[in-house]
Write a protein that holds these residues in place. Structure first.
Motif, mmCIF file in Angstrom:
data_model
loop_
_atom_site.group_PDB
_atom_site.id
_atom_site.type_symbol
_atom_site.label_atom_id
_atom_site.label_comp_id
_atom_site.label_asym_id
_atom_site.label_seq_id
_atom_site.Cartn_x
_atom_site.Cartn_y
_atom_site.Cartn_z
ATOM 1 N N VAL A 180 -26.486 22.180 0.531
ATOM 2 C CA VAL A 180 -27.368 21.025 0.714
ATOM 3 C C VAL A 180 -28.332 20.936 -0.455
ATOM 4 C CG1 VAL A 180 -28.974 22.372 2.150
ATOM 5 C CG2 VAL A 180 -28.937 19.870 2.340
ATOM 6 N N GLY A 181 -28.571 19.707 -0.905
ATOM 7 C CA GLY A 181 -29.471 19.470 -2.027
ATOM 8 C C GLY A 181 -30.785 18.865 -1.588
ATOM 9 N N LEU A 182 -31.867 19.241 -2.247
ATOM 10 C CA LEU A 182 -33.171 18.617 -2.021
ATOM 11 C C LEU A 182 -33.267 17.388 -2.899
ATOM 12 C CD1 LEU A 182 -35.970 18.710 -0.668
ATOM 13 C CD2 LEU A 182 -36.764 20.016 -2.660
ATOM 14 N N LYS A 183 -33.438 16.221 -2.282
ATOM 15 C CA LYS A 183 -33.491 14.962 -3.006
ATOM 16 C C LYS A 183 -34.947 14.606 -3.314
ATOM 17 C CE LYS A 183 -31.674 11.036 -4.526
ATOM 18 N NZ LYS A 183 -30.858 10.208 -3.603
ATOM 19 N N ASN A 184 -35.271 14.551 -4.603
ATOM 20 C CA ASN A 184 -36.625 14.224 -5.051
ATOM 21 C C ASN A 184 -37.639 15.177 -4.379
ATOM 22 O OD1 ASN A 184 -35.627 12.210 -6.800
ATOM 23 N ND2 ASN A 184 -35.553 10.733 -5.119
ATOM 24 N N ASP A 185 -38.658 14.679 -3.705
ATOM 25 C CA ASP A 185 -39.671 15.515 -3.024
ATOM 26 C C ASP A 185 -40.192 16.629 -3.939
ATOM 27 O OD1 ASP A 185 -41.385 16.273 -1.007
ATOM 28 O OD2 ASP A 185 -39.889 17.456 0.076
ATOM 29 N N LEU A 186 -40.603 16.249 -5.130
ATOM 30 C CA LEU A 186 -40.978 17.234 -6.148
ATOM 31 C C LEU A 186 -42.137 18.125 -5.728
ATOM 32 C CD1 LEU A 186 -40.736 14.977 -9.315
ATOM 33 C CD2 LEU A 186 -39.159 16.793 -8.656
ATOM 34 N N ASP A 187 -43.118 17.570 -5.039
ATOM 35 C CA ASP A 187 -44.310 18.348 -4.707
ATOM 36 C C ASP A 187 -44.008 19.528 -3.792
ATOM 37 O OD1 ASP A 187 -45.821 16.675 -6.248
ATOM 38 O OD2 ASP A 187 -46.640 15.511 -4.577
#
Length: 260
Positions: A180-187
């Motif tokens: 599973v990949g984390l999409k954006n949500d940089l913070d």
């Protein structure tokens, strides 16, 4: 691209057919893409399978088990794109979402933010979607709209709500043997890098944010990155230095691509 809704009976058959059976239990280690892995991201138009890259990211609803199997025969890993943080009015299961969990529009026609606090409602819907990805043979999932707390969602979402929901999605994927990949949500990358197997990012170069993705690279996990408005001459050198897997794409995410 908008699509007609499927009849309720057909939706029931779809979800029933995607439920896991004992024979579908995950086996072996999850796929772990490494930094710098080349990829293709296509979410609209007729799928072009001729791009010579080891990873394809395609829409989970739009493509069949046969399509995934054909990509596997070509030696590709295949990522299942799903929206997990926003409602899309054309999806076959759109009627499963009660109005109480639908918030403001997210800027795309037919899409509205979800109240991610309502895991009692959303968990079974997302589990069924991930069952579908598993049943079709996908290797991984790209859950989209995973940063509603940073947007005008229509709900008083907090960073804690987002962390809880994103970790739930990661667990549901992992329980099915899917990466599973984390999409954006940089913070929230520092808190979530351990829960996710790779990252997917849009426009970090345009907004001078690519350094925030370094924890994934340091952990030996790929960052699949796309720009839309910045020419490759302005971001590819930095992408190569950071070991990002970078593409220039058009907003409709058709077959066209220009890789670094």
């Amino acid at each position: 691209m908008r699509r007609p809704l499927l009849p309720a009976a057909l939706l029931a058959l779809l979800l029933a057919g995607c439920a896991q059976s004992p024979d579908d239990e995950p086996s072996g280690p999850r796929w772990q893409p490494r930094p710098g892995t080349a990829w293709q991201w296509q979410l609209s138009g007729r799928l072009d399978t001729s791009v010579d890259v080891p990873v394809y990211d395609i829409d989970g609803f739009d493509h069949s088990k046969a399509t995934v199997a054909a990509l596997h025969r070509q030696g590709r890993k295949v990522i299942c794109y799903l929206s997990t943080g926003a409602w899309e009015d054309w999806r076959p299961d759109s009627g499963a979402f009660p109005k109480s969990v639908l918030g403001r529009g997210n800027g795309w026609e037919g899409e509205r933010w979800l109240d991610i606090r309502r895991t009692d409602v959303l968990e079974p819907i997302m589990a069924a979607r991930l069952d579908m990805c598993r049943a079709k043979g996908f290797d991984a999932v790209e859950p989209d709209n995973m940063d509603g707390y940073r947007n005008r969602s229509g709900f008083p979402l907090t960073s804690r709500d987002q962390l809880r929901y994103n970790r739930l999605i990661a667990k549901l994927a992992h329980d099915r043997g899917l990466s599973v990949g984390l999409k954006n949500d940089l913070d929230q990358i520092p808190q979530l890098v351990g829960d996710f197997d790779f990252a997917v990012n849009e426009q970090c170069a345009q907004y001078d944010e690519c350094a925030a993705l370094q924890p994934f690279i340091d952990a030996g996990k790929a960052v699949f990155h796309v720009e839309y408005e910045v020419p490759t001459g302005r971001f590819c050198a930095e992408s190569r230095r950071l070991k990002l897997s970078s593409l220039l794409k058009k907003y409709e995410l058709g077959a066209w691509r220009k890789a670094c």
